[in-house]
Scaffold this active site. Structure first.
Site, PDB file in Angstrom:
ATOM      1  N   ILE A 221      11.771   6.789   4.419  1.00 40.73           N
ATOM      2  CA  ILE A 221      11.465   8.957   4.789  1.00 40.73           C
ATOM      3  C   ILE A 221      11.666   8.832   6.313  1.00 40.73           C
ATOM      4  O   ILE A 221      11.904  10.120   6.270  1.00 40.73           O
ATOM      5  CB  ILE A 221      10.262   8.679   3.730  1.00 40.73           C
ATOM      6  CG1 ILE A 221      10.232  10.009   3.577  1.00 40.73           C
ATOM      7  CG2 ILE A 221       8.809   8.496   4.818  1.00 40.73           C
ATOM      8  CD1 ILE A 221       8.760  10.248   2.742  1.00 40.73           C
TER       9      ILE A 221
ATOM     10  N   HIS B  73       6.672  -5.641   2.958  1.00 38.18           N
ATOM     11  CA  HIS B  73       8.104  -4.720   3.172  1.00 38.18           C
ATOM     12  C   HIS B  73       8.796  -5.031   4.338  1.00 38.18           C
ATOM     13  O   HIS B  73       8.258  -5.304   5.624  1.00 38.18           O
ATOM     14  CB  HIS B  73       7.746  -3.284   3.508  1.00 38.18           C
ATOM     15  CG  HIS B  73       7.139  -2.770   4.340  1.00 38.18           C
ATOM     16  ND1 HIS B  73       5.634  -2.126   3.879  1.00 38.18           N
ATOM     17  CD2 HIS B  73       7.219  -2.324   5.672  1.00 38.18           C
ATOM     18  CE1 HIS B  73       5.300  -1.990   4.827  1.00 38.18           C
ATOM     19  NE2 HIS B  73       6.215  -1.470   5.687  1.00 38.18           N
TER      20      HIS B  73
HETATM   21  P1  AMP Z   1       4.376   0.043   8.137  1.00 35.26           P
HETATM   22  O1  AMP Z   1       4.124   1.029   9.169  1.00 35.26           O
HETATM   23  O2  AMP Z   1       5.710  -1.277   8.623  1.00 35.26           O
HETATM   24  O3  AMP Z   1       3.788   0.025   7.406  1.00 35.26           O
HETATM   25  O4  AMP Z   1       5.331   0.641   7.602  1.00 35.26           O
HETATM   26  C1  AMP Z   1       5.852   1.560   6.973  1.00 35.26           C
HETATM   27  C2  AMP Z   1       6.791   2.676   6.405  1.00 35.26           C
HETATM   28  O5  AMP Z   1       6.958   3.640   5.506  1.00 35.26           O
HETATM   29  C3  AMP Z   1       7.382   3.356   7.681  1.00 35.26           C
HETATM   30  O6  AMP Z   1       8.497   3.067   8.077  1.00 35.26           O
HETATM   31  C4  AMP Z   1       7.054   4.719   6.552  1.00 35.26           C
HETATM   32  O7  AMP Z   1       8.422   5.929   7.370  1.00 35.26           O
HETATM   33  C5  AMP Z   1       7.783   3.981   5.408  1.00 35.26           C
HETATM   34  N1  AMP Z   1       7.528   5.256   4.143  1.00 35.26           N
HETATM   35  C6  AMP Z   1       5.826   5.707   3.840  1.00 35.26           C
HETATM   36  N2  AMP Z   1       6.174   5.966   3.033  1.00 35.26           N
HETATM   37  C7  AMP Z   1       7.235   6.570   2.522  1.00 35.26           C
HETATM   38  C8  AMP Z   1       7.973   7.464   1.345  1.00 35.26           C
HETATM   39  N3  AMP Z   1       6.949   8.021   0.338  1.00 35.26           N
HETATM   40  N4  AMP Z   1       9.318   6.538   1.234  1.00 35.26           N
HETATM   41  C9  AMP Z   1      10.218   5.868   1.619  1.00 35.26           C
HETATM   42  N5  AMP Z   1       9.421   5.704   2.795  1.00 35.26           N
HETATM   43  C10 AMP Z   1       7.669   5.478   3.233  1.00 35.26           C
END
Ligand code: AMP
Length: 121
Positions: free
Chosen positions: A31, A100
């Site tokens: 996102i 992820h």
């Molecule tokens: P991390 O900081 O490695 O845990 O990565 C989490 C990622 O999830 C970040 O890059 C966020 O931008 C992404 N993220 C959080 N909420 C969403 C969402 N609803 N849809 C897509 N990506 C998301």
């Protein structure tokens, strides 16, 4: 185990731009993209961090990498290059506690994450 926003994406309770799905994994657009292409590849099974991966989940973890490989090839980044990253814990910047892979591509990417400026701070 605490539910995260990624469980809601898996269960289609909130929308996401899904680019790939199979029985055990899902890939969707981040996102808040940090590169021209920024995908997240997650297992459907909830695993909070790398620390929580069990020995019998090795195949699942390998699967996430083969999904990353295939998506990178489909998008044409297999030759030009791409980055696959998994953050573990707060100091690494993990914000969603459902493991992820970040798949980043589309432009030359910066490295390293710990710069000389940060070392002086
Ligand atoms: P991390 O900081 O490695 O845990 O990565 C989490 C990622 O999830 C970040 O890059 C966020 O931008 C992404 N993220 C959080 N909420 C969403 C969402 N609803 N849809 C897509 N990506 C998301």
């Amino acid at each position: 185990m605490a539910e995260t926003i990624f469980d809601k994406i898996i269960n289609r309770e909130i929308p996401a731009d899904v680019v790939y799905e199979d029985d055990i994994s899902l890939a969707f657009k981040d996102i808040n993209p940090q590169a021209p292409v920024h995908l997240l590849i997650i297992p459907k099974q909830q695993i909070a961090t790398i620390n929580d991966i069990q020995d019998d989940q090795k195949e699942l973890l390998g699967h996430l990498f083969t999904v990353a490989r295939d998506l990178a090839k489909e998008m044409g980044f297999d030759e030009t290059g791409y980055r696959v990253v998994m953050n573990c814990g707060e100091q690494a910047g993990q914000s969603v506690f459902h493991i992820h892979l970040h798949l980043l591509a589309g432009k030359p990417l910066g490295w390293p994450p710990y710069t000389d400026k940060m070392k002086q701070a």
